[in-house]
Design a protein around this motif. Structure first.
Motif, short mmCIF file in Angstrom:
data_model
loop_
_atom_site.label_atom_id
_atom_site.label_comp_id
_atom_site.label_asym_id
_atom_site.label_seq_id
_atom_site.Cartn_x
_atom_site.Cartn_y
_atom_site.Cartn_z
N GLN A 197 0.28 -2.29 -9.16
CA GLN A 197 -0.17 -1.38 -8.49
C GLN A 197 -1.55 -1.93 -7.68
N PRO A 198 -1.61 -2.05 -6.34
CA PRO A 198 -2.66 -2.56 -5.54
C PRO A 198 -3.94 -1.63 -5.75
N GLU A 199 -4.98 -1.98 -5.19
CA GLU A 199 -6.21 -1.17 -5.25
C GLU A 199 -5.85 -0.20 -4.03
N PRO A 200 -6.41 0.94 -4.01
CA PRO A 200 -6.21 1.86 -2.77
C PRO A 200 -7.09 1.34 -1.69
N GLY A 201 -6.71 1.64 -0.51
CA GLY A 201 -7.33 1.10 0.70
C GLY A 201 -8.78 1.45 0.78
N ASP A 202 -9.47 0.57 1.34
CA ASP A 202 -11.07 0.81 1.33
C ASP A 202 -11.29 0.59 2.87
N PRO A 203 -11.82 1.65 3.48
CA PRO A 203 -12.37 3.13 3.06
C PRO A 203 -11.09 3.99 3.07
N SER A 204 -10.05 3.76 3.57
CA SER A 204 -8.66 4.64 4.00
C SER A 204 -8.33 5.55 2.58
N GLY A 205 -8.51 4.94 1.65
CA GLY A 205 -7.99 5.75 0.40
C GLY A 205 -6.59 5.87 0.23
N LEU A 206 -5.91 5.02 1.20
CA LEU A 206 -4.28 5.18 0.94
C LEU A 206 -3.89 4.33 -0.53
N ASN A 207 -2.81 5.08 -1.06
CA ASN A 207 -2.50 4.42 -2.39
C ASN A 207 -0.98 4.75 -2.38
N ILE A 208 -0.27 3.91 -1.55
CA ILE A 208 1.01 4.18 -1.30
C ILE A 208 1.88 2.63 -1.36
N PHE A 209 2.38 2.13 -2.46
CA PHE A 209 3.01 0.94 -2.48
C PHE A 209 3.73 0.42 -1.40
N PRO A 210 4.94 1.38 -0.87
CA PRO A 210 5.55 0.98 0.23
C PRO A 210 4.97 0.60 1.47
N VAL A 211 4.11 1.50 1.77
CA VAL A 211 3.17 1.20 2.94
C VAL A 211 2.34 0.02 2.73
N TRP A 212 1.66 0.08 1.73
CA TRP A 212 0.85 -1.47 1.63
C TRP A 212 1.72 -2.52 1.63
N LEU A 213 3.03 -2.53 1.16
CA LEU A 213 4.02 -3.50 1.29
C LEU A 213 4.18 -3.87 2.45
N MET A 214 4.58 -2.88 3.34
CA MET A 214 5.09 -3.15 4.74
C MET A 214 3.78 -3.79 5.68
N CYS A 215 2.56 -3.47 5.30
CA CYS A 215 1.55 -4.01 6.21
C CYS A 215 1.45 -5.43 5.97
N GLY A 216 1.95 -6.07 4.88
CA GLY A 216 2.04 -7.49 4.73
C GLY A 216 3.50 -8.18 5.08
N LEU A 217 4.43 -7.44 4.78
CA LEU A 217 5.83 -7.76 5.19
C LEU A 217 5.86 -8.18 6.75
N LEU A 218 5.45 -7.36 7.65
CA LEU A 218 5.74 -7.37 8.74
C LEU A 218 4.98 -8.59 9.39
N PRO A 219 3.84 -8.98 9.37
CA PRO A 219 3.04 -10.12 9.75
C PRO A 219 4.05 -11.14 9.17
N TRP A 220 4.15 -11.33 7.84
CA TRP A 220 5.06 -12.64 7.24
C TRP A 220 6.31 -12.56 8.01
N GLY A 221 7.24 -11.43 8.08
CA GLY A 221 8.46 -11.67 8.78
C GLY A 221 8.46 -12.24 10.16
N PHE A 222 7.30 -11.65 10.84
CA PHE A 222 7.23 -12.36 12.35
C PHE A 222 7.05 -13.78 12.27
N PHE A 223 6.10 -14.15 11.36
CA PHE A 223 5.84 -15.61 11.01
C PHE A 223 6.97 -16.49 10.83
N MET A 224 7.68 -15.97 9.61
CA MET A 224 8.87 -16.54 8.98
C MET A 224 10.01 -16.82 10.26
#
Length: 278
Positions: free
Chosen positions: A58-85
């Motif tokens: 479980q990653p830390e909640p967004g600071d300062p957004s307060g988001l704590n949703i793993f799938p959304v957190w995951l997609m925020c990293g997957l999309l730039p990586w997917g573009f790069f790959m």
């Protein structure tokens, strides 16, 4: 400067190549461009199940957004990586796959890797639109950070293009490059905090301490990965809803400048021989 002047003079050709590849990418498929969404969505579901539900990461909640949703957190990293790959895979094969065109007509060959990056970028825009809608639905104040996200995307595209110029040249000499690259990218992904929070690496590094009696830690070596800084910057914009830390911005700019500089030098030295080698 001649390299970039030729690119600028070929901007219309570049646009046409991107449109050609974009239109033909999903030609005669039932779902069409929706296929570009299925891959990241499938990856999100698989990684969410394994890492969030099975391993309970479980990653830390967004600071300062307060988001704590793993799938959304995951997609925020997957999309730039997917573009790069996707960009590296496409650019590595960009000269070989266009051998017929290269041997018949003269044009700046450097346009082909850029067109490959542009085509992947068109897919990314659609994926980013879906992610933006998802972020808005969960209450993230993401709209004001979209301009910053696009600037980071431009920086990442330049970084991928610089590496792509190098890989495209290497691949025409050693055709095993495109297959080796697939393996290296898989390893690179797991060395980047996409499916796990960077705090896991930091905590492990603190437990291990300095390596071989020095002050150099595992985390110090880990941060040499340029995609660590790119992915973190994207997450800070989209998930945390704040401007990225200066260290990440400076590092991304530095890696991008180095990749473009080396890419231009390597491509310039081999461009006249490309048609002969192919």
């Amino acid at each position: 400067m001649q390299f970039f002047r030729e690119l600028w003079s070929s901007r219309e050709l570049l646009g046409n190549l991107v449109l050609r590849e974009t239109r033909g990418q999903y030609k005669r498929t039932v779902l069409g461009r929706l296929w570009s969404l299925l891959n990241p969505l499938a990856s999100m579901l698989i990684y969410t199940f394994i890492f969030s539900m099975v391993f309970r990461i479980q990653p830390e909640p967004g600071d300062p957004s307060g988001l704590n949703i793993f799938p959304v957190w995951l997609m925020c990293g997957l999309l730039p990586w997917g573009f790069f790959m996707g960009s590296l895979n496409a650019t590595a094969n960009s000269l070989v796959s266009n051998a017929g065109l290269i041997t018949k007509v003269y044009f700046p060959r450097s346009v082909l890797p850029l067109a490959a990056v542009g085509t992947i970028g068109m897919n990314w825009l659609l994926e980013m639109l879906v992610l933006t809608i998802a972020l808005l639905l969960v209450g993230a104040n993401v709209l004001m950070w979209i301009p910053g996200t696009l600037l980071m995307m431009l920086l990442l595209a330049m970084f991928a293009s610089g590496l792509g110029w190098i890989l495209s040249i290497v691949n025409i000499h050693f055709r095993d490059t495109q297959y080796l690259l697939t393996i290296l990218l898989q390893l690179w992904m797991y060395l980047t905090p996409i499916i796990y929070p960077v705090s896991l690496i930091r905590d492990m590094s603190d437990r291990v301490g300095g390596l071989l009696g020095t002050d150099v830690t595992v985390f110090d070596i880990y941060t040499l990965n340029p995609m660590y800084h790119f992915v973190t910057a994207f997450r800070q914009l989209l998930y945390d809803n704040r401007w990225p830390d200066t260290v990440h911005l400076v590092t991304c700019v530095g890696w991008t400048a180095a990749a473009v500089l080396v890419g231009v030098v390597v491509f310039n030295r081999s461009e006249k021989k490309i048609a002969e080698i192919l």
